[in-house]
Structures are given as structure tokens and as C-alpha cells.
Scaffold this motif. Structure first.
Motif, PDB file in Angstrom:
ATOM      1  N   ALA A  49      40.242  74.108  86.018  1.00 32.19           N
ATOM      2  CA  ALA A  49      40.510  75.257  85.733  1.00 32.19           C
ATOM      3  C   ALA A  49      41.416  76.275  85.439  1.00 32.19           C
ATOM      4  CB  ALA A  49      39.407  76.359  86.694  1.00 32.19           C
ATOM      5  N   GLY A  50      42.647  75.873  86.574  1.00 27.30           N
ATOM      6  CA  GLY A  50      43.820  76.454  85.611  1.00 27.30           C
ATOM      7  C   GLY A  50      44.744  75.417  84.303  1.00 27.30           C
ATOM      8  N   ILE A  63      36.336  81.629  80.917  1.00 25.18           N
ATOM      9  CA  ILE A  63      37.618  81.198  81.232  1.00 25.18           C
ATOM     10  C   ILE A  63      37.314  82.167  82.265  1.00 25.18           C
ATOM     11  CG2 ILE A  63      39.846  80.860  81.870  1.00 25.18           C
ATOM     12  CD1 ILE A  63      39.033  78.998  80.499  1.00 25.18           C
ATOM     13  N   ASN A  64      37.531  83.146  82.556  1.00 27.69           N
ATOM     14  CA  ASN A  64      37.144  84.509  83.323  1.00 27.69           C
ATOM     15  C   ASN A  64      36.335  84.441  84.795  1.00 27.69           C
ATOM     16  OD1 ASN A  64      39.917  85.258  82.540  1.00 27.69           O
ATOM     17  ND2 ASN A  64      38.674  87.357  81.282  1.00 27.69           N
ATOM     18  N   GLY A  65      35.149  83.795  84.574  1.00 28.08           N
ATOM     19  CA  GLY A  65      33.563  83.198  84.997  1.00 28.08           C
ATOM     20  C   GLY A  65      34.382  82.353  85.607  1.00 28.08           C
ATOM     21  N   VAL A  66      35.256  81.618  85.070  1.00 29.41           N
ATOM     22  CA  VAL A  66      35.091  80.117  86.527  1.00 29.41           C
ATOM     23  C   VAL A  66      36.085  80.167  87.473  1.00 29.41           C
ATOM     24  CG1 VAL A  66      36.147  78.003  86.108  1.00 29.41           C
ATOM     25  CG2 VAL A  66      34.571  78.299  84.342  1.00 29.41           C
ATOM     26  N   LYS A  67      36.965  81.345  86.800  1.00 29.00           N
ATOM     27  CA  LYS A  67      38.204  81.923  87.833  1.00 29.00           C
ATOM     28  C   LYS A  67      37.419  83.122  88.850  1.00 29.00           C
ATOM     29  CE  LYS A  67      42.728  82.568  85.055  1.00 29.00           C
ATOM     30  NZ  LYS A  67      43.697  82.849  84.504  1.00 29.00           N
ATOM     31  N   ALA A  76      39.128  79.377  96.887  1.00 29.37           N
ATOM     32  CA  ALA A  76      39.500  78.658  95.133  1.00 29.37           C
ATOM     33  C   ALA A  76      40.205  79.190  94.436  1.00 29.37           C
ATOM     34  CB  ALA A  76      38.966  77.634  94.911  1.00 29.37           C
ATOM     35  N   THR A  77      41.158  79.837  95.100  1.00 30.47           N
ATOM     36  CA  THR A  77      41.592  80.466  93.271  1.00 30.47           C
ATOM     37  C   THR A  77      42.650  79.639  92.465  1.00 30.47           C
ATOM     38  OG1 THR A  77      42.987  82.876  95.302  1.00 30.47           O
ATOM     39  CG2 THR A  77      44.272  83.195  93.551  1.00 30.47           C
ATOM     40  N   VAL A  78      41.981  80.448  90.983  1.00 27.17           N
ATOM     41  CA  VAL A  78      42.465  79.822  89.890  1.00 27.17           C
ATOM     42  C   VAL A  78      43.509  80.256  89.267  1.00 27.17           C
ATOM     43  CG1 VAL A  78      42.034  78.657  88.087  1.00 27.17           C
ATOM     44  CG2 VAL A  78      40.576  78.786  89.940  1.00 27.17           C
ATOM     45  N   THR A  79      44.775  79.609  89.104  1.00 22.47           N
ATOM     46  CA  THR A  79      45.805  80.523  88.171  1.00 22.47           C
ATOM     47  C   THR A  79      46.235  79.950  86.863  1.00 22.47           C
ATOM     48  OG1 THR A  79      47.386  78.593  90.517  1.00 22.47           O
ATOM     49  CG2 THR A  79      46.890  80.803  90.266  1.00 22.47           C
ATOM     50  N   PRO A  87      25.509  79.103  87.601  1.00 19.99           N
ATOM     51  CA  PRO A  87      25.515  79.622  86.868  1.00 19.99           C
ATOM     52  C   PRO A  87      26.485  79.666  85.183  1.00 19.99           C
ATOM     53  CG  PRO A  87      25.474  80.847  88.741  1.00 19.99           C
ATOM     54  CD  PRO A  87      26.287  79.815  88.849  1.00 19.99           C
ATOM     55  N   LEU A  88      27.498  79.148  85.261  1.00 23.77           N
ATOM     56  CA  LEU A  88      28.219  78.922  83.910  1.00 23.77           C
ATOM     57  C   LEU A  88      27.709  77.998  83.738  1.00 23.77           C
ATOM     58  CD1 LEU A  88      31.582  80.500  86.331  1.00 23.77           C
ATOM     59  CD2 LEU A  88      30.061  81.200  84.543  1.00 23.77           C
ATOM     60  N   THR A  89      27.644  76.767  83.828  1.00 24.28           N
ATOM     61  CA  THR A  89      27.332  75.587  83.430  1.00 24.28           C
ATOM     62  C   THR A  89      26.966  75.852  81.663  1.00 24.28           C
ATOM     63  OG1 THR A  89      26.297  74.818  85.061  1.00 24.28           O
ATOM     64  CG2 THR A  89      26.196  73.093  83.159  1.00 24.28           C
TER      65      THR A  89
END
Length: 165
Positions: free
Chosen positions: A43-44, A139-143, A151-154, A107-109
Motif C-alpha cells: 500500500a505504501g 489510496i486514502n481509503g486504503v491508508k 497498520a499505518t501506511v506511509t 469494502p475497498l475492493t
């Protein structure tokens, strides 16, 4: 009787050799051992590629007709779009290995699937505000989903080599 015992012993020896030669399948728990870590990494990379080569150039006006370096920016954006889609799909698969992440990312799939053709659309210069906004929203939804699951995504900007190969 002795012949049967010898045949049985030989078969047992062959079974033992076959078991030693073939690797044992991993359990589902072992297969998804680092699901959160893989999710964060994938995701990062998707977020970094999207921001660096799609959102930022779009806001800077690099995709507008007549802009200097437009063609190169569009090609990079197309590659970044395809790369980000690929990494988001991988992150979605990784999320399935963690119960909390799977509930958050599930839900983001549909949103991730909607990005499928955006890479080629960017490359051709056919992407508009709505397309760029869709990428940014996914991207913001996955983050956010990752953050809610611990699980913080950077953002991690991938190298040009990672984009192409």
C-alpha cells in the motif's frame, strides 16, 4: 510372506524419500505470517507512486495540452497507474491474511477494481479531475483502512526500475 515384507519395506523407503524430497506445504497461518507487513509495504508503494507521478504532476499542470514535458509526464503517470493498481491488488490479497485488515479493506475492493484501466487512460492523456480524484480516494481509503487495523501506511516512492519491471 517374506516377499511381501520386502516389498512393503521398499515402498515405505520410497515414501520416506518422496516426503523428504518434496517440500511440505505451508499452513495458511504460515503463508500469511507477515500479512500486515506486506500490506503496509504494498500500500505504501502504491501511495508513493500515485502521489509522486500522478497527483503531484496533475496539480502542477504537467498533463495539460502544451505543457513542457507533458508526454513524458503522461507516460510516467501511466506506468505509475498500472504499478499502483498492481500493488493495491497485492495489498488487498495481503489484507485477507489478517482478520482485522480483511474487514477494513474488504469494502475497498470495488474501488481498487475501478482503477484497472486508469493507467492506460493516463498514458493517452485522457484522464480528468474525476479520474485523478478516484485514484486519490482509493489510496486514502486504503491508508485509512490500514490505520484503523493498526497498520499505518506511509508513502514510499518506488524507483523507476520498480515501475517498469
Amino acid at each position: 510372506m517374506a516377499a511381501f515384507a520386502e516389498a512393503d519395506a521398499a515402498a515405505s523407503a520410497e515414501d520416506a524419500e518422496a516426503a523428504a524430497a518434496s517440500p511440505a506445504p505451508t499452513s495458511p497461518a504460515e503463508k500469511q505470517k507477515f500479512a500486515k507487513t506486506r500490506f503496509v509495504a504494498n500500500a505504501g508503494l502504491a501511495a508513493g507512486a500515485t502521489y509522486q507521478w500522478i497527483i503531484k504532476p496533475y496539480r502542477d499542470g504537467k498533463f495539460k495540452k502544451g505543457a513542457k514535458g507533458r508526454r513524458f509526464a503522461l507516460v510516467k503517470a501511466g506506468l505509475a497507474g498500472a504499478f499502483a493498481y498492481n500493488r493495491l491488488k497485492a495489498a488487498s490479497e495481503n489484507a485477507k491474511g489478517d482478520p482485522l485488515l480483511s474487514k477494513a479493506v474488504g469494502p475497498l475492493t470495488a474501488g481498487i477494481e475501478s482503477l484497472k484501466g486508469l493507467g492506460s487512460k493516463l498514458r493517452k492523456g485522457d484522464a480528468g479531475d474525476a479520474d485523478i480524484g478516484a485514484f486519490e480516494n482509493v489510496i486514502n481509503g486504503v491508508k485509512d483502512a490500514g490505520k484503523s487495523a493498526g497498520a499505518t501506511v506511509t508513502d514510499k516512492v518506488p524507483s523507476a526500475g520498480q515501475l517498469t519491471g
